[in-house]
Scaffold this motif. Structure first.
Motif, PDB file in Angstrom:
ATOM      1  N   UNK A  66      -9.907  11.720 -17.532  1.00  0.00           N
ATOM      2  CA  UNK A  66      -9.852  11.093 -16.208  1.00  0.00           C
ATOM      3  C   UNK A  66      -8.721  11.702 -15.384  1.00  0.00           C
ATOM      4  N   UNK A  67      -7.543  11.845 -15.973  1.00  0.00           N
ATOM      5  CA  UNK A  67      -6.400  12.391 -15.237  1.00  0.00           C
ATOM      6  C   UNK A  67      -6.686  13.822 -14.797  1.00  0.00           C
ATOM      7  N   UNK A  68      -7.203  14.644 -15.689  1.00  0.00           N
ATOM      8  CA  UNK A  68      -7.493  16.039 -15.349  1.00  0.00           C
ATOM      9  C   UNK A  68      -8.581  16.114 -14.283  1.00  0.00           C
ATOM     10  N   UNK A  69      -9.620  15.326 -14.420  1.00  0.00           N
ATOM     11  CA  UNK A  69     -10.695  15.326 -13.409  1.00  0.00           C
ATOM     12  C   UNK A  69     -10.162  14.937 -12.041  1.00  0.00           C
ATOM     13  N   UNK A  70      -9.276  13.969 -12.003  1.00  0.00           N
ATOM     14  CA  UNK A  70      -8.712  13.538 -10.714  1.00  0.00           C
ATOM     15  C   UNK A  70      -7.742  14.581 -10.164  1.00  0.00           C
ATOM     16  N   UNK A  71      -7.023  15.263 -11.039  1.00  0.00           N
ATOM     17  CA  UNK A  71      -6.169  16.371 -10.579  1.00  0.00           C
ATOM     18  C   UNK A  71      -7.029  17.431  -9.894  1.00  0.00           C
ATOM     19  N   UNK A  72      -8.180  17.712 -10.487  1.00  0.00           N
ATOM     20  CA  UNK A  72      -9.094  18.699  -9.908  1.00  0.00           C
ATOM     21  C   UNK A  72      -9.614  18.202  -8.554  1.00  0.00           C
ATOM     22  N   UNK A  73     -10.064  16.948  -8.510  1.00  0.00           N
ATOM     23  CA  UNK A  73     -10.601  16.366  -7.276  1.00  0.00           C
ATOM     24  C   UNK A  73      -9.598  16.418  -6.132  1.00  0.00           C
ATOM     25  N   UNK A  74      -8.324  16.234  -6.453  1.00  0.00           N
ATOM     26  CA  UNK A  74      -7.289  16.138  -5.423  1.00  0.00           C
ATOM     27  C   UNK A  74      -6.505  17.439  -5.237  1.00  0.00           C
ATOM     28  N   UNK A  75      -6.976  18.512  -5.851  1.00  0.00           N
ATOM     29  CA  UNK A  75      -6.342  19.810  -5.645  1.00  0.00           C
ATOM     30  C   UNK A  75      -4.991  19.976  -6.308  1.00  0.00           C
ATOM     31  N   UNK A  76      -4.739  19.219  -7.358  1.00  0.00           N
ATOM     32  CA  UNK A  76      -3.445  19.266  -8.027  1.00  0.00           C
ATOM     33  C   UNK A  76      -3.470  20.001  -9.368  1.00  0.00           C
ATOM     34  N   UNK A  77      -4.599  20.582  -9.700  1.00  0.00           N
ATOM     35  CA  UNK A  77      -4.728  21.231 -10.999  1.00  0.00           C
ATOM     36  C   UNK A  77      -3.682  22.325 -11.203  1.00  0.00           C
ATOM     37  N   UNK A  78      -3.417  23.078 -10.165  1.00  0.00           N
ATOM     38  CA  UNK A  78      -2.443  24.160 -10.262  1.00  0.00           C
ATOM     39  C   UNK A  78      -1.025  23.691 -10.499  1.00  0.00           C
ATOM     40  N   UNK A  79      -0.762  22.438 -10.258  1.00  0.00           N
ATOM     41  CA  UNK A  79       0.569  21.881 -10.490  1.00  0.00           C
ATOM     42  C   UNK A  79       0.756  21.459 -11.937  1.00  0.00           C
ATOM     43  N   UNK A  80      -0.343  21.290 -12.656  1.00  0.00           N
ATOM     44  CA  UNK A  80      -0.284  20.844 -14.046  1.00  0.00           C
ATOM     45  C   UNK A  80      -0.419  19.339 -14.125  1.00  0.00           C
ATOM     46  N   UNK A  81      -1.373  18.875 -14.901  1.00  0.00           N
ATOM     47  CA  UNK A  81      -1.639  17.442 -15.008  1.00  0.00           C
ATOM     48  C   UNK A  81      -0.435  16.692 -15.571  1.00  0.00           C
TER      49      UNK A  81
END
Length: 121
Positions: A66-81
């Motif tokens: 859930x956390x990783x999917x939401x990081x992706x949805x909100x464009x935060x994946x590059x920051x690291x979950x």
């Protein structure tokens, strides 16, 4: 089939090098091999890597997803979950596990998370 042994030919260029020079050559070559991998790892990630980080932080696999999917949805994946969770914990004054749970439970907190990282799109 006869084996062509090129060892003797190849060692000629190293025969005049001292042990210290050979060691330095080894480390120089190793640096040429490893530096691109380190640079790539510093700038690239994947959902699997980020889930692995969260697992090591103590989250269960369902929460990690859930956390990783939401990081992706909100464009935060590059920051690291894991980094997102830690920054939110700092901002909210909570333990990182509590902050992670709040991110899972409260969609509105993701806007705050984006703001921490400069309004990532």
């Amino acid at each position: 089939m006869e084996r062509v042994d090129t060892y003797l030919e190849k060692k000629e260029k190293f025969k005049d090098l001292s042990d210290e020079q050979l060691k330095q050559r080894f480390w120089d070559l190793l640096d040429q091999i490893v530096t691109p991998m380190v640079d790539n790892a510093a700038t690239h990630t994947s959902p699997a890597v980020e889930r692995s980080v969260l697992l090591r932080m103590g989250f269960n696999s369902l929460d990690c997803k859930v956390i990783v999917d939401r990081c992706i949805e909100h464009g935060l994946m590059g920051k690291g979950a894991g980094h997102v969770v830690l920054k939110m914990a700092e901002k909210l004054g909570l333990d990182y596990k509590e902050a992670g749970q709040k991110l899972i439970d409260n969609e509105d907190l993701w806007e705050e998370a984006k703001a921490i990282f400069g309004g990532v799109k």
